[in-house]
Design an enzyme around this catalytic site. Structure first.
Site, PDB file in Angstrom:
ATOM      1  N   GLN A 110      37.992  71.449  53.656  1.00 21.10           N
ATOM      2  CA  GLN A 110      38.906  71.683  55.079  1.00 21.10           C
ATOM      3  C   GLN A 110      38.131  72.986  55.424  1.00 21.10           C
ATOM      4  O   GLN A 110      38.123  73.326  56.704  1.00 21.10           O
ATOM      5  CB  GLN A 110      40.269  71.676  54.755  1.00 21.10           C
ATOM      6  CG  GLN A 110      41.080  71.657  56.111  1.00 21.10           C
ATOM      7  CD  GLN A 110      41.302  70.045  56.435  1.00 21.10           C
ATOM      8  OE1 GLN A 110      41.451  69.504  55.535  1.00 21.10           O
ATOM      9  NE2 GLN A 110      41.026  69.941  57.658  1.00 21.10           N
ATOM     10  N   LYS A 125      45.881  72.506  52.592  1.00 21.87           N
ATOM     11  CA  LYS A 125      46.165  71.273  52.265  1.00 21.87           C
ATOM     12  C   LYS A 125      47.425  71.163  51.350  1.00 21.87           C
ATOM     13  O   LYS A 125      47.654  72.231  50.733  1.00 21.87           O
ATOM     14  CB  LYS A 125      45.020  70.485  51.587  1.00 21.87           C
ATOM     15  CG  LYS A 125      44.860  69.281  51.751  1.00 21.87           C
ATOM     16  CD  LYS A 125      44.053  68.595  53.204  1.00 21.87           C
ATOM     17  CE  LYS A 125      43.849  67.427  53.423  1.00 21.87           C
ATOM     18  NZ  LYS A 125      43.223  66.862  54.525  1.00 21.87           N
ATOM     19  N   GLY A 164      48.917  65.487  59.315  1.00 23.35           N
ATOM     20  CA  GLY A 164      48.981  64.097  58.477  1.00 23.35           C
ATOM     21  C   GLY A 164      47.639  64.195  57.461  1.00 23.35           C
ATOM     22  O   GLY A 164      46.550  64.708  57.909  1.00 23.35           O
ATOM     23  N   ASP A 165      47.920  63.330  56.474  1.00 25.42           N
ATOM     24  CA  ASP A 165      46.545  62.879  55.813  1.00 25.42           C
ATOM     25  C   ASP A 165      47.082  61.423  55.352  1.00 25.42           C
ATOM     26  O   ASP A 165      48.036  60.811  55.771  1.00 25.42           O
ATOM     27  CB  ASP A 165      46.294  63.694  54.614  1.00 25.42           C
ATOM     28  CG  ASP A 165      44.926  63.562  54.259  1.00 25.42           C
ATOM     29  OD1 ASP A 165      43.905  64.117  54.684  1.00 25.42           O
ATOM     30  OD2 ASP A 165      44.868  62.977  53.119  1.00 25.42           O
ATOM     31  N   THR A 208      40.172  61.215  64.681  1.00 23.06           N
ATOM     32  CA  THR A 208      39.447  61.172  63.394  1.00 23.06           C
ATOM     33  C   THR A 208      38.500  59.883  63.631  1.00 23.06           C
ATOM     34  O   THR A 208      37.181  60.227  63.369  1.00 23.06           O
ATOM     35  CB  THR A 208      40.058  61.096  62.262  1.00 23.06           C
ATOM     36  OG1 THR A 208      41.089  62.253  62.146  1.00 23.06           O
ATOM     37  CG2 THR A 208      38.988  61.467  60.991  1.00 23.06           C
ATOM     38  N   ASN A 239      44.952  55.051  59.684  1.00 19.02           N
ATOM     39  CA  ASN A 239      44.684  55.421  60.965  1.00 19.02           C
ATOM     40  C   ASN A 239      43.156  55.595  61.177  1.00 19.02           C
ATOM     41  O   ASN A 239      42.677  55.094  62.207  1.00 19.02           O
ATOM     42  CB  ASN A 239      45.435  56.699  60.930  1.00 19.02           C
ATOM     43  CG  ASN A 239      45.267  57.552  61.977  1.00 19.02           C
ATOM     44  OD1 ASN A 239      44.187  58.304  61.965  1.00 19.02           O
ATOM     45  ND2 ASN A 239      45.916  57.391  63.237  1.00 19.02           N
ATOM     46  N   SER A 380      43.796  68.568  66.494  1.00 21.93           N
ATOM     47  CA  SER A 380      44.818  69.072  66.088  1.00 21.93           C
ATOM     48  C   SER A 380      44.611  70.770  66.602  1.00 21.93           C
ATOM     49  O   SER A 380      45.705  71.269  66.850  1.00 21.93           O
ATOM     50  CB  SER A 380      44.797  69.387  64.506  1.00 21.93           C
ATOM     51  OG  SER A 380      45.526  68.046  63.907  1.00 21.93           O
TER      52      SER A 380
HETATM   53  N1  GLU Z   1      43.986  65.519  57.109  1.00 19.92           N
HETATM   54  C1  GLU Z   1      43.046  65.531  58.223  1.00 19.92           C
HETATM   55  C2  GLU Z   1      41.603  65.972  57.589  1.00 19.92           C
HETATM   56  O1  GLU Z   1      41.383  65.742  56.671  1.00 19.92           O
HETATM   57  C3  GLU Z   1      43.680  66.219  59.742  1.00 19.92           C
HETATM   58  C4  GLU Z   1      43.987  67.729  59.431  1.00 19.92           C
HETATM   59  C5  GLU Z   1      44.668  68.374  60.378  1.00 19.92           C
HETATM   60  O2  GLU Z   1      44.658  67.661  61.642  1.00 19.92           O
HETATM   61  O3  GLU Z   1      45.074  69.460  60.148  1.00 19.92           O
HETATM   62  O4  GLU Z   1      40.940  66.694  58.421  1.00 19.92           O
END
Ligand code: GLU
Length: 449
Positions: A110, A125, A164-165, A208, A239, A380
């Site tokens: 990330q 995360k 989310g994830d 995404t 998603n 986001s």
């Molecule tokens: N889980 C998503 C990623 O892997 C989104 C993270 C977010 O929107 O903060 O990037």
């Protein structure tokens, strides 16, 4: 590079058994020598070691009572990885396999992904080893409330903003948001991926998957190709996959396969709008496995389990959108045999290291997740901006923003490739160098903190 090797060995020793985390760190560090060779400061300031050490790791007990009145004990986490560029930002994963190694790998990835978006976002995360599958609405709500009861202390719209994830969608974000508001008495943009009526952003659910397809379009354009009529494989059915399929269909591609933990569907005739709507209903409303799709559509065959892999299907483009390490080197061999043109990652680290080595040595264009799936966190970031301003931008504006951000990410990769004389089309090294350089520079500027 000798020095990097010994840094990696130390990281290995310091994080015993954390295989996914070590895999993610090695994948980045093994590519950044062209940058490190340029300036001694990176190693003198110990930037690689500092980047591989989370700023803070929070692990906590989550207790709640299920519908049978039995006490349940889960483990919750938040890894606050890096705040050089902004407040910690990244998703929450609710899945029985969730552990510290997986969350540290995701938080590390990330860091680079968020820097590529061009927005002021740090990286984090979190999640829990909770399995939302088969749980009632009330159980999911009580679990989210119990998770937040502890986690709220470490969150805030200028501190750490989860989203989310896997296993965390709009429903879970709603319950988490409600719990945060109740505990703190503050209505603030502490989470992204919220419902449209209470601070959510247009296009966040789609971002995404749509962003992934935009990135793939940019990659194809660079070799004078386009998505139209391309046969595509999309793993997963959640998603990211659903919206990747939606955008691929809009662009005139033919999507012939998707999957979930029960197996995969091969639909020779390809999906269309109606079939996609059926799939969305099956997964999002009924919350069932994908087998029902093959019962409804004669052109489709359901392959139970993963013995006959989705990646062996003859296709032009592949989009792994399920989970980490879902593609190994044998799958890449099959893709090479089938003359696949492009693979772009909707999931985080879906390729094993051997698969990466094989694809990098092949002619297949490879779009790494930290670049290709950054559209979600990018929107986001804009949800955070809208919350701070007290505004909501239109869907059209968000669509334009997403396209621009994905194009910019593509440009960042290409610029690094040119600047460091990398192999043409080496998006992986390009993305890693761009992310490392930007975050590292900010860390140096902010001193040893
Ligand atoms: N889980 C998503 C990623 O892997 C989104 C993270 C977010 O929107 O903060 O990037």
């Amino acid at each position: 590079m000798k020095k990097l090797k010994s840094i990696l060995e130390t990281i290995h020793k310091k994080n015993p058994g954390e295989n996914e985390f070590i895999q993610a760190v090695s994948e980045v560090f093994e590519t950044i020598s062209p940058l490190l060779n340029d300036d001694d400061a990176w190693l003198d300031q110990r930037i690689p070691e500092r980047m591989a050490e989370p700023e803070r790791v929070i692990s906590f007990k989550v207790t709640w009572v299920n519908d049978q009145n039995q006490v349940q004990v889960n483990r919750g986490f938040r890894v606050q990885m890096n705040s050089a560029l902004g407040p910690y930002k990244g998703g929450l994963r609710f899945h029985p396999s969730t552990n510290l190694s997986i969350l540290k790998f995701l938080a590390f990835e990330q860091t680079f992904k968020n820097s590529l978006t061009g927005l002021p976002l740090g990286a984090g995360k979190g999640g829990a080893d909770f399995d939302p599958k088969g749980k009632s609405e009330n159980e999911v709500m009580r679990f989210c409330q119990a998770w937040m009861q502890e986690a709220y202390k470490y969150l805030g719209h200028f501190i750490d903003i989860p989203a989310g994830d896997i296993g965390v969608g709009e429903r879970e974000i709603g319950y988490l948001f409600g719990a945060y508001k109740k505990i703190t008495n503050r209505f603030e943009g502490v989470l992204t991926g919220k419902g449209l009526d209470y601070g959510g952003s247009f296009l966040r659910p789609e971002a995404t998957g749509y962003g992934l397809v935009h990135f793939a379009q940019n990659m194809l354009e660079s070799i004078n190709e386009a998505l139209e009529d391309k046969v595509c494989l999309v793993s997963g059915a959640g998603n990211v996959s659903q919206f990747a399929i939606e955008k691929l269909l809009e662009e005139g591609a033919k999507v012939v396969a998707f999957s979930d933990s029960s197996g995969f569907i091969h639909d020779k005739e390809g999906l269309d709008e109606e079939k996609l709507a059926f799939l969305k209903n099956l997964k999002n409303i009924k919350r069932e496995g994908i087998e029902g799709y093959a019962k409804k559509y004669k052109s489709a065959k359901f392959h139970k389990g993963s013995n006959k892999s989705i990646w062996e299907i003859d296709a032009d483009c592949a989009f792994p959108c399920a989970t980490q390490n879902e593609v190994d080197e044998k799958h890449i061999e099959a893709m090479i045999k089938n003359k696949l043109i492009l693979l772009a990652e909707g999931a985080n680290m879906p390729l094993t290291q051997k698969a990466i080595d094989a694809i990098q040595a092949s002619k297949i264009l490879y779009g790494p997740g930290k670049a290709a799936n950054a559209g979600g966190v990018a929107i986001s970031g804009l949800e955070m901006t809208q919350n701070r301003m007290g505004r909501q931008w239109s869907k059209l504006e968000m669509e334009q923003e997403l396209r621009i951000m994905m194009r910019n990410i593509h440009t960042h990769c290409i610029d690094s490739i040119r600047q460091y004389d990398l192999k043409e089309g080496d998006y992986l090294t390009g993305a890693n160098i761009y992310g490392f350089k930007k975050v590292g520079k900010a860390m140096i500027a902010q001193g040893v903190v």
